[in-house]
Design a protein around this motif. Structure first.
Motif, PDB file in Angstrom:
ATOM      1  N   SER A 192      -2.004   8.240   9.606  1.00 13.28           N
ATOM      2  CA  SER A 192      -2.525   8.235   8.141  1.00 13.28           C
ATOM      3  C   SER A 192      -2.600   7.089   7.510  1.00 13.28           C
ATOM      4  O   SER A 192      -3.722   6.737   6.821  1.00 13.28           O
ATOM      5  CB  SER A 192      -1.748   9.378   7.107  1.00 13.28           C
ATOM      6  OG  SER A 192      -1.791  10.724   7.915  1.00 13.28           O
ATOM      7  N   ALA A 193      -1.710   6.028   7.829  1.00 19.26           N
ATOM      8  CA  ALA A 193      -1.782   4.780   7.182  1.00 19.26           C
ATOM      9  C   ALA A 193      -2.819   4.049   7.786  1.00 19.26           C
ATOM     10  O   ALA A 193      -3.628   3.440   7.091  1.00 19.26           O
ATOM     11  CB  ALA A 193      -0.451   3.906   7.454  1.00 19.26           C
ATOM     12  N   ARG A 227       0.804  -1.099  -0.009  1.00 12.85           N
ATOM     13  CA  ARG A 227      -0.007   0.033   0.068  1.00 12.85           C
ATOM     14  C   ARG A 227       0.932   1.107   0.026  1.00 12.85           C
ATOM     15  O   ARG A 227       1.969   1.294   0.439  1.00 12.85           O
ATOM     16  CB  ARG A 227      -0.742   0.046   1.291  1.00 12.85           C
ATOM     17  CG  ARG A 227      -1.958  -1.000   1.395  1.00 12.85           C
ATOM     18  CD  ARG A 227      -2.909  -0.800   0.378  1.00 12.85           C
ATOM     19  NE  ARG A 227      -4.053  -1.658   0.466  1.00 12.85           N
ATOM     20  CZ  ARG A 227      -4.227  -3.042   0.304  1.00 12.85           C
ATOM     21  NH1 ARG A 227      -3.264  -3.433  -0.534  1.00 12.85           N
ATOM     22  NH2 ARG A 227      -5.076  -3.993   0.609  1.00 12.85           N
ATOM     23  N   PHE A 274       0.480   5.263   1.112  1.00 16.17           N
ATOM     24  CA  PHE A 274      -0.362   6.364   1.883  1.00 16.17           C
ATOM     25  C   PHE A 274       0.139   7.905   1.582  1.00 16.17           C
ATOM     26  O   PHE A 274       1.343   7.848   1.468  1.00 16.17           O
ATOM     27  CB  PHE A 274      -0.497   5.811   3.344  1.00 16.17           C
ATOM     28  CG  PHE A 274      -0.697   4.477   3.550  1.00 16.17           C
ATOM     29  CD1 PHE A 274      -2.145   3.798   3.334  1.00 16.17           C
ATOM     30  CD2 PHE A 274       0.394   3.795   3.939  1.00 16.17           C
ATOM     31  CE1 PHE A 274      -2.290   2.697   3.913  1.00 16.17           C
ATOM     32  CE2 PHE A 274       0.093   2.271   4.063  1.00 16.17           C
ATOM     33  CZ  PHE A 274      -1.222   1.746   3.982  1.00 16.17           C
ATOM     34  N   ALA A 317      -6.171   5.144   6.289  1.00 13.23           N
ATOM     35  CA  ALA A 317      -6.628   4.759   4.966  1.00 13.23           C
ATOM     36  C   ALA A 317      -6.736   3.173   5.037  1.00 13.23           C
ATOM     37  O   ALA A 317      -7.740   2.847   4.106  1.00 13.23           O
ATOM     38  CB  ALA A 317      -5.097   4.879   4.045  1.00 13.23           C
TER      39      ALA A 317
END
Length: 702
Positions: free
Chosen positions: A537-538, A445, A447, A541
């Protein structure tokens, strides 16, 4: 025993068909895992030796066996157990290695084809950096040589038959204890040479055979030059590798003559084999290490960097004509740190390893720095067993490249790339076990951080049988360092968490390596800080993907990850429970008790603790204990000298005073690398899972 050996040989040949797999890696599976490490090709590129590593479930320790095979052969054979410092002779007909046992160690040479072996020496101290002379007649190595400790007290002698307490230890050396080794004995690692036919090893520097008392004793005229060399400072700790130069007349080694032994101030020295004279080959502000002479003896390459007073400068690759050419820095076009390198005898270039965005890689570069970097391998497998850190190994000879290969679904095997670029996997060490397990899938992923829009890379480990239609708990697992990186690598700890039903999120926030020097040093004098925003923030998300229960968020991390975990619970109460492993809680106490205190105080902070205490305290999780509401458990090894257990104790007692639900797990005998013993790895993982389950059950004690 014979059946186990046959199964091990079969595991080298390729995959086999087995029954339907069990969901997830099981705790006792850890003892069955094996991985390849330290490949070494013979100079002609025909033979290969490597270390086959694993665990001994009965002795609860790591084990290692030296294996030999002809390159490309289906099967190999074990040569010896528990060996170090393996080196091929120049003609490729013999091996030299140090064999360890409970009764001591011995230096051995062996013909791997016939098995004939010769014991060359039985050293009193440990041997490292073994190296054959160009004519194959001598072996050079580093050996620890004890010296007398200072003691100015004149204690009376104990009466005959009396049992007095152990004597006091006087310490004056700046570096006196090291994590994993404990308190250091007084002495130095010094260079020796010995005939391959056996005999008494000869110290190249006279100080290697002279202790502090002998230096004060009368010396003959012949011994007087020896005293002068010792008084001038040649009694130093030397580091390998040892490199023969000038047709065998000299040896290159690395030493650090700075008063506080800062590893970033080392230089390369030439030691004359005949008379022990020492000459500095490099001289600058910054480290120089890992010298390697080109096969034709005309060029010297090494690693180093110019001191920039940053916590994590990138390690650079340098080349110069031997003996006195101007240094040329290669790879200016690659903003990544070089991990290791070897000369390529079939071309005028060097082969090197590095990490880019969490993925270990091998490249080739022209010796003159001309042209583009050629990619040779991107499927490297890590030899760091535990969490998804890097740590690949490779060997080059006669146009052949052998390296540890792997991915997120298997530990390191060996792969071979020939001179034409064709690839072949040489081993399949874990096929018998992993074919019976359904492992967690690892998905990448990217972010966007709320702090400045920084792009952050991470990975998810999805539980076996994962379905996006279900709801899962999320475990944020944070790497240490903080200047290190996670990647899509096999990690038993991550697999065990996923097998317990957690979606595991691991992220490389700012400060991580493998994204360029600027990204790595974003946290200089500001850690922890905006890396917290990267992590949150990760988490946001992943929750937005729709399969995470926001009420079941958990967090853990070790070392630098322990710092961030402690910081997180002091700045948010969104996590249901936390486990802080081997942390730093108080930067002042850490900077004055850690084994590498001179490095931390010099490069991690703008001033010493008593000069700017407010800077240390502002970045200390201890100062935010009053804001912690999250049930938090501490885990630390009792023999940890990198982040001493007193750091965990401070947080535990502070949380107790603040009325926060807390517990502390102390692991006897464990140093900073808790997973050295497989049972310690399981202790950390299973206590972490147990703490989370206890908190979810309403805090009921088992």
């Amino acid at each position: 025993m014979r059946l186990k050996l046959l199964l091990s040989l079969f595991a080298l040949t390729g995959p086999v068909a087995l029954a339907a797999p069990i969901a997830g890696l099981q705790p006792m599976d850890v003892f069955e895992l094996e991985w390849a490490d330290a490949p070494q090709l013979s100079p002609d590129g025909i033979q290969l030796v490597w270390q086959r590593r694993g665990y001994d479930r009965m002795q609860d320790r790591r084990r290692s066996t030296l294996w030999w095979q002809t390159l490309g052969a289906q099967n190999g054979q074990p040569l010896a157990e528990e060996v170090d410092a393996v080196a091929w002779s120049p003609d490729g007909k013999r091996l030299a290695f140090v064999e360890r046992s409970e009764s001591g160690s011995q230096l051995v040479t062996m013909d791997p084809r016939s098995g004939r072996r010769t014991v060359v020496a039985r050293p009193d101290g440990g041997i490292s950096a073994l190296s054959w002379s160009p004519d194959g007649r001598q072996l050079a190595f580093l050996q620890f040589v004890p010296t007398s400790r200072p003691d100015w007290a004149r204690l009376p002698k104990a009466p005959k038959g009396a049992k007095w307490a152990p004597a006091a230890t006087v310490i004056e050396a700046p570096r006196y204890r090291v994590d994993g080794r404990g308190y250091l004995p007084s002495g130095y690692r010094q260079p020796f040479v010995v005939s391959v036919d056996g005999g008494s090893p000869r110290p190249l520097l006279g100080c290697a055979s002279v202790d502090s008392e002998a230096l004060n004793a009368p010396l003959t005229a012949i011994q007087q030059p020896l005293r002068q060399r010792c008084q001038q400072g040649d009694q130093q700790d030397y580091q390998g590798p040892l490199v023969w130069v000038d047709g065998g007349r000299g040896l290159l080694a690395t030493a650090n003559r700075q008063p506080h032994e800062d590893a970033r101030d080392s230089e390369i020295y030439r030691i004359d084999v005949a008379d022990g004279r020492v000459q500095a080959i490099t001289d600058r502000d910054g480290p120089d290490r890992a010298p390697a002479l080109s096969p034709d003896g005309r060029w010297l390459a090494w690693l180093g960097f110019d001191e920039q007073d940053l916590p994590a400068p990138s390690m650079q690759l340098y080349v110069r004509a031997w003996p006195d050419g101007e240094p040329l820095r290669l790879l200016d076009q690659l903003d990544r740190s070089v991990d290791a390198f070897e000369w390529d005898a079939r071309s005028d270039g060097l082969i090197f390893s590095y990490t880019d965005q969490g993925q270990d890689r091998i490249g080739w570069v022209d010796r003159r720095g001309r042209g583009e970097i050629r990619s040779l391998a991107t499927d490297l497998g890590s030899t760091a067993m535990g969490r998804p850190y890097g740590g690949a190994a490779f060997s080059v000879a006669a146009g052949q490249l052998v390296y540890t290969s792997g991915d997120s679904q298997r530990p390191a095997d060996l792969s071979w790339r020939d001179a034409r670029g064709r690839r072949q996997q040489l081993t399949h060490l874990n096929v018998d076990l992993l074919a019976q397990r359904q492992l967690a899938a690892i998905e990448e992923r990217w972010f966007t951080s709320s702090a400045g829009g920084q792009r952050i890379q991470g990975w998810l480990a999805l539980p076996p049988g994962f379905s996006a239609d279900r709801s899962y708990p999320l475990l944020l697992e944070i790497h240490g360092g903080p200047h290190a990186d996670y990647g899509p690598r096999f990690a038993p700890e991550t697999q065990l968490y996923a097998a317990a039903g957690y979606v595991v999120l691991y992220v490389n926030p700012r400060g991580s390596t493998s994204y360029g020097q600027a990204f790595t040093n974003l946290i200089h004098d500001a850690y922890p800080g905006q890396d917290f925003d990267d992590l949150m923030s990760a988490v946001d998300a992943v929750i937005a993907e729709g399969y995470i229960d926001p009420a079941r968020l958990f967090v853990t991390g070790g070392s630098g990850g322990g710092v961030l975990t402690a910081w997180i619970v002091g700045h948010t109460d969104r996590f249901r429970a936390a486990v802080v492993a081997k942390p730093v809680i108080n930067w002042i106490s850490f900077a004055l008790t850690a084994d590498m205190y001179s490095l931390f105080a010099k490069h991690w902070f703008p001033a010493l603790p008593w000069e700017q205490p407010e800077h240390y305290l502002r970045r200390s999780p201890l100062m935010y204990v009053g804001q912690v509401k999250t049930p938090t458990m501490l885990i630390s090894g009792e023999a940890d000298y990198r982040t001493p257990i007193s750091e965990a104790e401070q947080f535990y007692q502070a949380l107790q005073l603040a009325g926060v639900d807390t517990a502390m797990v102390r692991i006897p005998g464990a140093s900073h690398g808790i997973n050295l013993h497989p049972s310690h790895m399981l202790t950390q993982v299973l206590h972490t899972i147990g703490w989370f389950e206890r908190v979810e059950a309403g805090g009921q004690k088992p």
